[in-house]
Design a protein around this motif. Structure first.
Motif, short mmCIF file in Angstrom:
data_model
loop_
_atom_site.label_atom_id
_atom_site.label_comp_id
_atom_site.label_asym_id
_atom_site.label_seq_id
_atom_site.Cartn_x
_atom_site.Cartn_y
_atom_site.Cartn_z
N ILE A 201 32.12 60.90 -71.12
CA ILE A 201 30.71 60.48 -71.22
C ILE A 201 29.88 61.47 -72.04
N VAL A 202 30.37 62.69 -72.17
CA VAL A 202 29.65 63.71 -72.96
C VAL A 202 29.49 63.26 -74.41
N PHE A 203 30.45 62.48 -74.90
CA PHE A 203 30.41 62.04 -76.30
C PHE A 203 29.32 61.00 -76.55
N ASN A 209 23.03 71.03 -82.43
CA ASN A 209 21.77 70.89 -83.15
C ASN A 209 21.88 70.05 -84.42
N ARG A 210 23.03 69.40 -84.61
CA ARG A 210 23.17 68.56 -85.79
C ARG A 210 22.25 67.35 -85.69
N GLY A 211 21.79 66.88 -86.86
CA GLY A 211 20.91 65.73 -86.87
C GLY A 211 21.61 64.48 -86.37
N TYR A 212 20.86 63.63 -85.72
CA TYR A 212 21.45 62.40 -85.21
C TYR A 212 20.36 61.34 -85.11
N ASN A 213 20.78 60.09 -85.02
CA ASN A 213 19.88 58.96 -84.84
C ASN A 213 20.19 58.28 -83.51
N ASN A 214 19.38 57.29 -83.18
CA ASN A 214 19.59 56.58 -81.92
C ASN A 214 20.94 55.88 -81.88
N TRP A 215 21.45 55.54 -83.07
CA TRP A 215 22.72 54.80 -83.12
C TRP A 215 23.92 55.69 -83.45
N SER A 216 23.71 56.99 -83.51
CA SER A 216 24.80 57.89 -83.90
C SER A 216 25.97 57.87 -82.93
N PHE A 217 25.72 57.46 -81.70
CA PHE A 217 26.76 57.51 -80.67
C PHE A 217 27.17 56.11 -80.20
N ASP A 218 26.80 55.10 -80.99
CA ASP A 218 27.12 53.73 -80.58
C ASP A 218 28.63 53.50 -80.49
N ASN A 219 29.38 54.15 -81.36
CA ASN A 219 30.84 53.97 -81.29
C ASN A 219 31.39 54.51 -79.97
N PHE A 220 30.90 55.68 -79.55
CA PHE A 220 31.39 56.26 -78.30
C PHE A 220 30.91 55.47 -77.08
N LYS A 221 29.70 54.92 -77.18
CA LYS A 221 29.21 54.10 -76.07
C LYS A 221 30.09 52.87 -75.89
N PHE A 222 30.47 52.27 -77.02
CA PHE A 222 31.36 51.11 -76.94
C PHE A 222 32.72 51.51 -76.40
#
Length: 234
Positions: A201-203, A209-222
Motif C-alpha cells: 500500500i506504500v506504493f 520529494n519527487r514531483g507527482y500528480n494526482n494520477w501518478s500512482f493510479d497504476n499502483f492503486k489498480f
C-alpha cells in the motif's frame, strides 16, 4: 437426419438405409471430424417425452420440429444450419498479451522464489512462511520498476502499459495465493500476507520529494486493488 421412432429403431439395429447412415455418421462423429456436418431434426417423442434419436446421437444438440409453439424458431435454426449462418457467431480471438509471445518470453526474477515457496507450502515444510515472505519481498522490490515519473499527454498510456507489464507478476501471485488457500491457510501465513499488503500500500502514495500528480500512482492503486480482490476471492 429426420428422426422419428421408426428411424431411430432402424438406426440402432443397423437396418436398411437408416442403418447405413448410422455406420457413416457415427464413425464421423466419434472421430471428431467436422461435428457440424450432421444435424438431427426430431419429429416424434416417446411416451416419456424424450426425442427419438439414434443411440450414437443422444446427448447432442438437435432441432425440434415437434412443438408447434416453437416451430418457427426451430425452423429458423435449421435454415441457419443449412446455410451456415449461425445466430450467434463465434467472436474472433483478441490480441494475446505481450507476455505470451513465445519469441520473447518474460523472465521474472520472482520465478525461483515462487517455486521455492510453493514447493514448501505443498510439502508442508516448516520453512513455508519464511520462503513465502522472501518471495513476496521480491515482488515488493520488483514494484520499484513500475514507479512512473513526470506527466504529459501520453501519461495515461504509461499507466496502462505499467498495469499490462505487471500481469506476469499478478499471475504468479494468483498461483501463490491458490496454493496458500489450498495447502497452508494458517494464521502464520495470514500474518505473512498481511505484512505484504502493508508494504504494497506504500506504493499508492508519494514516498520522497519527487514531483507527482494526482494520477501518478493510479497504476499502483489498480494493481494493489486487483491483488487484494484476488486474495479475497480465493
Amino acid at each position: 437426419m429426420i428422426c422419428d421412432k421408426k428411424y431411430a429403431e432402424k438406426s440402432d439395429q443397423r437396418s436398411g438405409g437408416a442403418g447405413t447412415e448410422a455406420q457413416i455418421i457415427s464413425a464421423s462423429l466419434y472421430t471428431k471430424t467436422d461435428q457440424n456436418k450432421f444435424v438431427a431434426v426430431v419429429r416424434e417423442r416417446n411416451a416419456d417425452g424424450h426425442a427419438y434419436l439414434p443411440t450414437y446421437y443422444k446427448g447432442r444438440i438437435y432441432i425440434d420440429l415437434i412443438d408447434e409453439a416453437r416451430y418457427g424458431e426451430e425452423f429458423d435454426r435449421l435454415l441457419r444450419w443449412i446455410y451456415d449462418r449461425p445466430l450467434y457467431a463465434k467472436p474472433e480471438m483478441g490480441k494475446p498479451p505481450a507476455f505470451l509471445n513465445l519469441d520473447s518470453p518474460v523472465k521474472l526474477t520472482t520465478a525461483v522464489p515462487l517455486r521455492r515457496a510453493v514447493d514448501a507450502i505443498k510439502a508442508g515444510r516448516d520453512q513455508a512462511e519464511a520462503f513465502s515472505e522472501q518471495y513476496l519481498d521480491v515482488i515488493i522490490s520488483e514494484l520499484n520498476q513500475f514507479v512512473l515519473e513526470g506527466g504529459g499527454e501520453n501519461f495515461d498510456e504509461k499507466i496502462l502499459k505499467s498495469i499490462d507489464d505487471f500481469i506476469p507478476y499478478r499471475n504468479e501471485l494468483v498461483e501463490f495465493f491458490i496454493n496458500v488457500a489450498t495447502y497452508r491457510p494458517t494464521e502464520a501465513m495470514a500474518k505473512v500476507i498481511h505484512r505484504f499488503f502493508e508494504k504494497l500500500i506504500v506504493f499508492n502514495y508519494p514516498r520522497d520529494n519527487r514531483g507527482y500528480n494526482n494520477w501518478s500512482f493510479d497504476n499502483f492503486k489498480f494493481i494493489s486493488n486487483e491483488i487484494f480482490c484476488i486474495t479475497l476471492a480465493l
